[in-house]
Scaffold this active site. Structure first.
Site, PDB file in Angstrom:
ATOM      1  N   ASP A 126     -60.404 -61.856 -15.861  1.00 49.19           N
ATOM      2  CA  ASP A 126     -60.097 -62.943 -14.920  1.00 49.19           C
ATOM      3  C   ASP A 126     -59.590 -64.202 -15.599  1.00 49.19           C
ATOM      4  O   ASP A 126     -59.570 -65.267 -14.981  1.00 49.19           O
ATOM      5  CB  ASP A 126     -61.327 -63.282 -14.088  1.00 49.19           C
ATOM      6  CG  ASP A 126     -62.474 -63.837 -14.924  1.00 49.19           C
ATOM      7  OD1 ASP A 126     -62.442 -63.694 -16.159  1.00 49.19           O
ATOM      8  OD2 ASP A 126     -63.410 -64.417 -14.330  1.00 49.19           O
ATOM      9  N   GLU A 127     -59.141 -64.118 -16.845  1.00 52.12           N
ATOM     10  CA  GLU A 127     -58.736 -65.332 -17.563  1.00 52.12           C
ATOM     11  C   GLU A 127     -57.604 -65.027 -18.532  1.00 52.12           C
ATOM     12  O   GLU A 127     -57.630 -64.012 -19.232  1.00 52.12           O
ATOM     13  CB  GLU A 127     -59.941 -65.893 -18.333  1.00 52.12           C
ATOM     14  CG  GLU A 127     -59.638 -67.163 -19.105  1.00 52.12           C
ATOM     15  CD  GLU A 127     -60.880 -67.705 -19.794  1.00 52.12           C
ATOM     16  OE1 GLU A 127     -61.718 -68.305 -19.095  1.00 52.12           O
ATOM     17  OE2 GLU A 127     -61.026 -67.514 -21.004  1.00 52.12           O
TER      18      GLU A 127
END
Length: 403
Positions: free
Chosen positions: A120-121
């Site tokens: 998610d990053e």
């Protein structure tokens, strides 16, 4: 991405929007379809934290749940005491990985220089990236500015213009992610990775933060040192005990004193990062060392009495790991296991097989051989399977036999 796992679940269960929701339950916490006997209307019944018993932890929580003090890595039993009526959903990593691919593909179409930092990053290098639809020519490279103006050349972009351009790119990235996934993300545009990481948390959710070098003193220095990636709980506690409560105080601390308290290398690093100094590049290509899957059981399992359940979980881990390898295009030769027992002792075993593989049966067979080397006389709380010594699948296929 904003509360990524929870946000994906809210796409599936939109009726939960605005309610405190935590992700971290097991299969028994799947929502149940309930049919009204009179109207025939079908609704969903959701599990809550009330009465939860087990060792599960929160993977992530909605922002509404965070207002109750619920956060990732918090034990679910503790969370139940804080917010018993919060909704509890099971994790669905297949769905999260699918949405992860979607948001990264959307970003790559605008800003292809990406450093992948997990599900998610990501970090992006926005140097010379133009907003979609912009007809402006790219500025000259810095080294070309003194060589005169060639045909079609433009004046080098000013620093102010570069920040405005990067802001417009960030807005386009947010729109692209929302269009591809229905999800929101928070973006920080900063001079380096260190500051971008910190600033990306300042305006969540759905934030867009522009952090210029002159903004460090006003926006970064008032924050606690723990907000710097690399300052862990122990170092943070020691800084607090020494009276250093903010990043600004750390920046103004004497470097020699920091070296005396934390060691020469770490003390010098603390001073640099407090001033926002970070010379790390955006790394667009890197090979993983290993890929693994593991699960912590809600109750300790016995190798003897829970043999069938353990065998099913073991097979599921190996099959999921094989799918991960196939999706990422890797094969591996070192197969390993990880066990954590009820006394919290952790044991690992591995072996290297003759030919690199991503086959689930081959992984399970080799991992099973590793299991035979571990006395299973205590109850088990965690089981994991790992594949290392990775190589790209195409490269492995091109190797001649025997290599």
């Amino acid at each position: 991405m904003d509360a990524f796992y929870a946000s994906v679940e809210l796409l599936r269960y939109p009726e939960l929007r605005g309610r405190p929701v935590v992700i971290g339950g097991g299969r028994r916490h799947q929502p149940e379809a309930v049919t009204d006997p009179v109207s025939g209307e079908v609704t969903r019944k959701f599990a809550t934290l009330r009465g939860y018993a087990g060792r599960g932890v929160i993977t992530t929580a909605t922002y509404e749940a965070r207002k109750f003090g619920l956060h990732s890595a918090l034990g679910l039993m503790k969370a139940a005491a804080l917010a018993p009526d919060a909704i509890l959903l099971p994790v669905d990593f297949d769905a999260y990985r699918r949405y992860s691919r979607l948001f990264k593909q959307a970003v790559a179409r605008i800003a292809p220089r990406i450093e992948d930092r997990g599900i998610d990053e990501i970090y992006l290098d926005l140097t010379d990236v133009q907003p979609p639809g912009a007809d402006l020519p790219l500025p000259l490279a810095a080294g070309d500015a003194t060589e005169g103006w060639g045909e079609g050349a433009t004046e080098p972009e000013s620093e102010i213009d570069a920040w405005w351009r990067a802001r417009d790119v960030a807005r386009a990235l947010k729109d692209a992610v929302r269009e591809a996934t229905g999800l929101t993300c928070s973006i920080a545009v900063a001079p380096n990775k260190l500051l971008a990481k910190i600033a990306s948390e300042l305006d969540k959710p759905d934030g867009l933060t522009i952090l210029r070098p002159d903004d460090v003193a006003t926006r970064i220095w008032p924050l606690p040192p723990r907000r710097i990636n690399g300052i862990g709980p122990k170092a943070s506690a020691k800084l607090t005990a020494l009276g250093v409560h903010t990043i600004g105080a750390l920046a103004h601390a004497d470097v020699a004193w920091l070296a005396e308290e934390f060691g020469r290398n770490y003390g010098a690093w603390l001073s640099r990062v407090a001033h926002g100094v970070d010379d790390r590049e955006v790394v667009t290509e890197s090979e993983p060392v290993s890929i693994s899957r593991e699960t912590t059981f809600e109750r300790d399992l016995s190798a003897r009495r829970d043999r069938a359940e353990l065998s099913e979980i073991f097979t599921d881990l190996c099959e999921s790991l094989a799918r991960d390898l196939a999706r990422k295009g890797y094969v591996g030769r070192t197969i390993g296991i990880k066990l954590r027992f009820d006394n919290f002792k952790t044991v690992t075993r591995d072996q290297t097989i003759a030919a690199a593989t991503q086959d689930a049966q081959a992984i399970r067979r080799a991992a099973g051989e590793c299991l035979k080397r571990v006395p299973l006389d205590r109850r088990i709380r965690l089981l994991g399977v790992r594949v290392g010594s990775l190589s790209p699948q195409r490269q492995a296929e091109d190797q001649p036999a025997g290599v």
